[in-house]
Design a protein around this motif. Structure first.
Motif, short mmCIF file in Angstrom:
data_model
loop_
_atom_site.label_atom_id
_atom_site.label_comp_id
_atom_site.label_asym_id
_atom_site.label_seq_id
_atom_site.Cartn_x
_atom_site.Cartn_y
_atom_site.Cartn_z
N PRO A 205 40.00 35.60 25.61
CA PRO A 205 41.10 34.67 25.35
C PRO A 205 41.11 33.46 26.32
O PRO A 205 41.40 32.35 25.89
CB PRO A 205 42.35 35.53 25.53
CG PRO A 205 41.89 36.92 25.23
CD PRO A 205 40.50 36.98 25.79
N ASP A 206 40.76 33.70 27.58
CA ASP A 206 40.71 32.58 28.53
C ASP A 206 39.65 31.57 28.12
O ASP A 206 39.87 30.36 28.18
CB ASP A 206 40.37 33.09 29.94
CG ASP A 206 41.56 33.81 30.57
OD1 ASP A 206 42.67 33.70 30.02
OD2 ASP A 206 41.37 34.49 31.60
N GLU B 80 44.82 26.98 21.34
CA GLU B 80 44.68 28.22 20.57
C GLU B 80 44.69 29.46 21.44
O GLU B 80 44.04 29.50 22.48
CB GLU B 80 43.39 28.18 19.75
CG GLU B 80 43.45 27.19 18.61
CD GLU B 80 42.10 27.03 17.94
OE1 GLU B 80 41.20 27.85 18.19
OE2 GLU B 80 41.96 26.06 17.18
N GLU B 81 45.39 30.46 20.93
CA GLU B 81 45.46 31.74 21.64
C GLU B 81 44.70 32.77 20.83
O GLU B 81 45.02 33.04 19.67
CB GLU B 81 46.94 32.12 21.77
CG GLU B 81 47.26 33.12 22.86
CD GLU B 81 46.78 32.70 24.25
OE1 GLU B 81 46.26 33.58 24.94
OE2 GLU B 81 46.91 31.50 24.63
N HIS C 139 38.42 31.12 25.14
CA HIS C 139 38.84 30.47 23.89
C HIS C 139 39.92 29.40 24.16
O HIS C 139 39.89 28.32 23.58
CB HIS C 139 39.36 31.51 22.90
CG HIS C 139 39.58 30.97 21.53
ND1 HIS C 139 38.71 31.20 20.48
CD2 HIS C 139 40.55 30.19 21.02
CE1 HIS C 139 39.15 30.59 19.40
NE2 HIS C 139 40.28 29.98 19.70
N ARG C 140 40.83 29.72 25.05
CA ARG C 140 41.91 28.78 25.38
C ARG C 140 41.34 27.51 25.98
O ARG C 140 41.69 26.40 25.58
CB ARG C 140 42.89 29.43 26.36
CG ARG C 140 44.25 28.74 26.43
CD ARG C 140 45.21 29.46 27.36
NE ARG C 140 45.36 30.88 27.04
CZ ARG C 140 44.98 31.89 27.83
NH1 ARG C 140 44.40 31.65 29.01
NH2 ARG C 140 45.16 33.13 27.48
N GLU C 141 40.42 27.70 26.91
CA GLU C 141 39.80 26.53 27.55
C GLU C 141 39.03 25.71 26.52
O GLU C 141 39.09 24.48 26.49
CB GLU C 141 38.85 27.04 28.65
CG GLU C 141 38.31 25.95 29.55
CD GLU C 141 37.17 26.46 30.43
OE1 GLU C 141 37.14 27.68 30.73
OE2 GLU C 141 36.32 25.64 30.78
N SER D 293 39.58 25.42 23.38
CA SER D 293 40.41 24.71 22.40
C SER D 293 41.39 23.77 23.09
O SER D 293 42.35 23.31 22.48
CB SER D 293 41.19 25.73 21.56
OG SER D 293 42.07 26.47 22.39
N ASN E 73 46.24 32.28 17.30
CA ASN E 73 47.67 31.97 17.28
C ASN E 73 48.46 32.96 16.42
O ASN E 73 49.33 32.58 15.64
CB ASN E 73 47.92 30.53 16.79
CG ASN E 73 47.40 29.53 17.81
OD1 ASN E 73 47.26 29.84 18.99
ND2 ASN E 73 47.10 28.32 17.35
N GLY F 130 43.57 24.46 25.25
CA GLY F 130 44.88 25.09 25.43
C GLY F 130 45.69 25.20 24.15
O GLY F 130 46.82 25.66 24.17
#
Ligand code: ATP
Ligand code: MG
Length: 367
Positions: free
Chosen positions: A208-209, A219-220, A211-213, A215, A276, A217
Motif C-alpha cells: 500500500p505504501d 489511491e489506497e 502504491h500510494r507513492e 499514485s 480506494n 497519494g
C-alpha cells in the motif's frame, strides 16, 4: 545476492555460453527471438528450480540434444556458491551446490532469490485467481522451502483425489479412499493457509505504501486474503484451521461427488485487491490495476530483502516498454540497491538507465 557468472551448455537456443555480470544493472538488448528471455529464464531456474514458462524441463534442452548443463556462480549470505543443474531427457535432473549433489530441489531454495517481472504480470489483478495464487506460491516458495514442499504434496493429493472423483461410484472402498485424501488435504491445506496469511500480512506492510507513492497519494491499495469460507482466522493456530477445513470439506462431500471435482480447499484461494475500497478486478481502470500489479511485485522485492537482509536479484523482462514514462520512471527509481537484469528490444529504451553492463544477444550468443 549477486550473480557473478552464468554458463549454459545446450540450453534453449544457447549452444554454449559463459558470461560474467555486473553487480548493478545489466541490460540485455537484442532483436526478437534472439535469446533475451531465455537468459533470464536460466537465471530464474536456480531460484525457483523450475522455469517460469516451460511446462517441463524437456523444453529447456536445445533442439536436437538430450541434455543441458547450467552453471552459476553467485554470492549470497556473504558466501560464494557454485550451482549446477544437469537436465537430461528421460532422466531425473541433477542439482549440485558447491559440488555436493542435492537430494531435493528444496535444498536449493533460499540460495538465490529472484523477483521476476514480465508483461503478463501487469494483468495480475485482472487475471483469474489462479494467477494470483501462483504469484503467492512463487514468492513464498523462494523464502520458505517447507511451503514449496507443502504445495507440491497438496497438488499431488488434489490430482489423485480428482482422478478418483472423476469416475466416482458410491462404493464403500472408494468413499473411504476419498476420505483419506480429504484428511491429508486438510492437514497440508492448513499449513498452506497459514503461510499465505502471513505473507499477505507482509504484503500489506509494503504494497500500500508503494502504491500510494506511485499514485501521488490519490489511491489506497487494500489486500485481503480470501480462503475457504469456514476458516475464521487464517492467522490462527493450524490445528484450528485444520478442523475448520475438515468441517467445510465434509459439508461439501456430496457436492464434490456430484460435481466430480475438489470443491473445498486452498486451491481456490485468492487475494482480493481493492483500490480506494472497491474491487480493483471489477472496477479498476487499466492504469490502476497495472499500478497495483507493479506495487505487488515491488513489495515482493522488499519482503524478500526484509527476510534475507539482502536484495533479491530483479529480473525485468520487457516490462519497461509496456509502461508509460511515468511508471517507467517510478520502477527505475525503486530498483536501486540490488542486482538487476533488464531485457529490452531497442536501445533507446535504456536511455535513463545507468547500466553497469550492456549485453547484446544475437541468435543465442552474446556479441
Ligand atoms: P522477444 O524480444 O521476442 O521476447 P527473446 O530474445 O526474449 O525475444 P527468447 O524467448 O529468449 O527470445 O528466445 C526465443 C528463441 O529461442 C526462439 O527463436 C526459439 O525458437 C528458441 N528456442 C526456444 N526453445 C528452444 C530450444 N529448446 N532449443 C532451441 N531453441 C529454442
Ligand atoms: Mg523475450
Amino acid at each position: 545476492m549477486i550473480v557473478h557468472r552464468l554458463s549454459l551448455e545446450g540450453f534453449r537456443n544457447y549452444e554454449s555460453l559463459s558470461c560474467a555480470f555486473d553487480p548493478g544493472i545489466n541490460v540485455i538488448v537484442g532483436e526478437n527471438a534472439q535469446g533475451k528471455t531465455n537468459l533470464l529464464e536460466a537465471i530464474r531456474y536456480f531460484s525457483a528450480c523450475r522455469s517460469h514458462r516451460a511446462r517441463t524441463d524437456r523444453e529447456l534442452i536445445s533442439f536436437g540434444r538430450d541434455s543441458t548443463r547450467m552453471e552459476m556462480e553467485l554470492e549470497s549470505r556473504n558466501r560464494e556458491f557454485h550451482l549446477e543443474a544437469l537436465l537430461r531427457t528421460g532422466q531425473r535432473r541433477s542439482l549440485f551446490s558447491n559440488g555436493v549433489r542435492l537430494k531435493t530441489a528444496a535444498e536449493l531454495s533460499g540460495i538465490l532469490n529472484t523477483v521476476l517481472f514480465c508483461p503478463e504480470d501487469l494483468s495480475l489483478i485482472k487475471s483469474g485467481a489462479a494467477e494470483r495464487r501462483r504469484f503467492l506460491d512463487d514468492a513464498i516458495s523462494q523464502l520458505r522451502p517447507r511451503y514449496a514442499q507443502a504445495i507440491s504434496v497438496y497438488r499431488r493429493l488434489q490430482e489423485q483425489k480428482t482422478r478418483i472423483l472423476r469416475d466416482f461410484q458410491e462404493d464403500r472402498s472408494v468413499v473411504d479412499t476419498l476420505e483419506t485424501y480429504s484428511l491429508q488435504m486438510c492437514q497440508i491445506g492448513a499449513q498452506i493457509i497459514h503461510y499465505r496469511a502471513y505473507y499477505l500480512e507482509k504484503l500489506n506492510r509494503f504494497a500500500p505504501d508503494i502504491h500510494r507513492e506511485f499514485s501521488g497519494g490519490r489511491e489506497e491499495l487494500g489486500l485481503q486474503y480470501r480462503t475457504v469460507s469456514g476458516v475464521t482466522d487464517p492467522l490462527g493456530p493450524t490445528a484450528q484451521i485444520y478442523n475448520q477445513l475438515l468441517e467445510h470439506m465434509q459439508a461439501h462431500r456430496r457436492a464434490e461427488w456430484e460435481s466430480r471435482s475438489c470443491l473445498s480447499g486452498p486451491h481456490k484461494d485468492d487475494i482480493e485487491v481493492t483500490v480506494n475500497g472497491v474491487s480493483a478486478r471489477t472496477y479498476g481502470s487499466q492504469g490502476q490495476t497495472r499500478t497495483a500489479a507493479l506495487s505487488l511485485k515491488l513489495a515482493e522485492r522488499e519482503i524478500s530483502r526484509d527476510d534475507r537482509e539482502e536484495y533479491p536479484v530483479l529480473l525485468l523482462d520487457d516490462v519497461l516498454s509496456e509502461l508509460d514514462p511515468r511508471r517507467q520512471e517510478f520502477v527505475l527509481n525503486h530498483i536501486s540497491g540490488g542486482q538487476v537484469f533488464i531485457t529490452c528490444c531497442e536501445e533507446e529504451k535504456q536511455g535513463n538507465l545507468r547500466a553497469g553492463k550492456v549485453l547484446r544477444v544475437e541468435n543465442g550468443r552474446i556479441v
